[in-house]
Design a protein around this motif. Structure first.
Motif, PDB file in Angstrom:
ATOM      1  N   PRO A   1      -6.613  -0.300   0.658  1.00  0.00           N
ATOM      2  CA  PRO A   1      -5.569   0.648  -0.377  1.00  0.00           C
ATOM      3  C   PRO A   1      -5.488   1.237  -1.979  1.00  0.00           C
ATOM      4  O   PRO A   1      -4.119   1.523  -2.549  1.00  0.00           O
ATOM      5  CB  PRO A   1      -4.349  -1.085   0.074  1.00  0.00           C
ATOM      6  CG  PRO A   1      -5.658  -1.564   0.058  1.00  0.00           C
ATOM      7  CD  PRO A   1      -6.746  -1.294   0.221  1.00  0.00           C
TER       8      PRO A   1
ATOM      9  N   TRP B   1     -15.083  -4.092   1.371  1.00  0.00           N
ATOM     10  CA  TRP B   1     -14.418  -3.292   2.089  1.00  0.00           C
ATOM     11  C   TRP B   1     -13.895  -2.297   0.692  1.00  0.00           C
ATOM     12  O   TRP B   1     -13.143  -0.933   1.533  1.00  0.00           O
ATOM     13  CB  TRP B   1     -13.485  -3.734   2.916  1.00  0.00           C
ATOM     14  CG  TRP B   1     -13.359  -3.929   4.100  1.00  0.00           C
ATOM     15  CD1 TRP B   1     -15.566  -4.240   4.663  1.00  0.00           C
ATOM     16  CD2 TRP B   1     -13.778  -5.241   4.589  1.00  0.00           C
ATOM     17  NE1 TRP B   1     -15.895  -4.824   6.087  1.00  0.00           N
ATOM     18  CE2 TRP B   1     -14.572  -5.705   6.048  1.00  0.00           C
ATOM     19  CE3 TRP B   1     -12.555  -5.587   4.597  1.00  0.00           C
ATOM     20  CZ2 TRP B   1     -14.714  -6.639   6.889  1.00  0.00           C
ATOM     21  CZ3 TRP B   1     -12.447  -7.270   5.865  1.00  0.00           C
ATOM     22  CH2 TRP B   1     -12.850  -7.618   6.870  1.00  0.00           C
TER      23      TRP B   1
ATOM     24  N   ILE C   1       0.998  -1.708   0.689  1.00  0.00           N
ATOM     25  CA  ILE C   1       0.354   0.136  -0.008  1.00  0.00           C
ATOM     26  C   ILE C   1       0.838   1.248  -0.061  1.00  0.00           C
ATOM     27  O   ILE C   1       0.034   1.966  -0.244  1.00  0.00           O
ATOM     28  CB  ILE C   1      -1.167  -0.091   1.138  1.00  0.00           C
ATOM     29  CG1 ILE C   1      -0.578   0.127   2.553  1.00  0.00           C
ATOM     30  CG2 ILE C   1      -2.267  -0.972   0.857  1.00  0.00           C
ATOM     31  CD1 ILE C   1      -0.663   0.240   3.840  1.00  0.00           C
TER      32      ILE C   1
ATOM     33  N   ARG D   1     -14.354   2.154   2.026  1.00  0.00           N
ATOM     34  CA  ARG D   1     -13.893   2.252   2.958  1.00  0.00           C
ATOM     35  C   ARG D   1     -12.044   3.887   2.941  1.00  0.00           C
ATOM     36  O   ARG D   1     -11.467   2.554   1.900  1.00  0.00           O
ATOM     37  CB  ARG D   1     -13.462   0.901   3.697  1.00  0.00           C
ATOM     38  CG  ARG D   1     -14.082   0.122   4.323  1.00  0.00           C
ATOM     39  CD  ARG D   1     -15.302   0.874   5.225  1.00  0.00           C
ATOM     40  NE  ARG D   1     -15.831   0.198   5.225  1.00  0.00           N
ATOM     41  CZ  ARG D   1     -16.818  -0.809   6.435  1.00  0.00           C
ATOM     42  NH1 ARG D   1     -15.895  -1.248   6.914  1.00  0.00           N
ATOM     43  NH2 ARG D   1     -17.812  -1.706   6.498  1.00  0.00           N
ATOM     44  N   LYS D   2     -12.452   3.958   3.300  1.00  0.00           N
ATOM     45  CA  LYS D   2     -11.236   4.845   3.111  1.00  0.00           C
ATOM     46  C   LYS D   2      -9.523   4.438   3.125  1.00  0.00           C
ATOM     47  O   LYS D   2      -8.887   5.161   2.887  1.00  0.00           O
ATOM     48  CB  LYS D   2     -11.158   6.192   4.415  1.00  0.00           C
ATOM     49  CG  LYS D   2     -10.534   7.324   4.222  1.00  0.00           C
ATOM     50  CD  LYS D   2     -10.318   8.128   5.225  1.00  0.00           C
ATOM     51  CE  LYS D   2      -9.553   9.525   4.730  1.00  0.00           C
ATOM     52  NZ  LYS D   2     -10.292  10.911   4.649  1.00  0.00           N
ATOM     53  N   TRP D   3      -9.510   3.458   4.596  1.00  0.00           N
ATOM     54  CA  TRP D   3      -8.538   2.729   4.523  1.00  0.00           C
ATOM     55  C   TRP D   3      -7.452   1.833   3.550  1.00  0.00           C
ATOM     56  O   TRP D   3      -7.112   1.302   3.347  1.00  0.00           O
ATOM     57  CB  TRP D   3      -8.431   2.582   5.647  1.00  0.00           C
ATOM     58  CG  TRP D   3      -9.852   0.843   6.016  1.00  0.00           C
ATOM     59  CD1 TRP D   3     -10.616   1.405   6.941  1.00  0.00           C
ATOM     60  CD2 TRP D   3      -9.505  -0.091   5.233  1.00  0.00           C
ATOM     61  NE1 TRP D   3     -11.660   0.353   6.321  1.00  0.00           N
ATOM     62  CE2 TRP D   3     -11.236  -0.730   5.865  1.00  0.00           C
ATOM     63  CE3 TRP D   3      -9.129  -1.008   4.786  1.00  0.00           C
ATOM     64  CZ2 TRP D   3     -10.967  -1.860   5.874  1.00  0.00           C
ATOM     65  CZ3 TRP D   3      -9.218  -2.387   4.592  1.00  0.00           C
ATOM     66  CH2 TRP D   3     -10.451  -2.625   5.312  1.00  0.00           C
TER      67      TRP D   3
END
Length: 138
Positions: free
Chosen positions: A72, A65, A17, A68-70
């Motif tokens: 990669p 997911w 990432i 989601r902001k996280w």
């Protein structure tokens, strides 16, 4: 030993990432003259390939997911990687080293359920050839 561990971790993280250039680390290690070229190339290739395996695994298990902001990879990166797969097939994994597209490409391989027995040698060869080239020019 610190050089080898740093190179391995840098190559590993560069394939996951983090926007990072493991090529610079390899070039620095090669210029130090501390280790033989083949060993440094093998360490970098192994670390980078293991990072790609993480992406493949994420593609298999974590796509739900992706909003989601996280997460990669951006939607755009995933779309580009999927397009490469549609256009060029599994052999496109030989290009897993290409900046911007390469890491999402390994993720897309997981999403598309490319068998690990095909994924591993293609990614290892592609990433290895890049590091061999760097070893050759330094």
């Amino acid at each position: 030993m610190f050089t080898l561990l740093s190179l391995f971790l840098g190559a590993f993280l560069a394939a996951t990432i983090l926007p990072f250039s493991s090529e610079i680390m390899l070039a620095a290690a090669l210029n130090s003259g501390e280790y033989q070229t083949w060993l440094l190339v093998l360490i970098a290739t192994t670390g980078n390939t293991l990072g790609a395996i993480v992406n493949w695994w994420l593609g298999i298990y974590l796509l739900h997911w992706s909003d989601r902001k996280w997460f990669p990879f951006s939607t755009k990166q995933l779309d580009q990687a999927s397009e490469w797969f549609r256009k060029y097939g599994t052999l496109s994994l030989l290009l897993a080293w290409v900046p911007v597209v390469g890491d999402p490409l390994t993720f897309a391989a997981g999403v598309l359920r490319v068998r690990f027995i095909l994924f591993l040698p293609l990614v290892f060869i592609g990433k290895g050839l890049r590091y061999i080239f760097i070893g050759w020019i330094f």
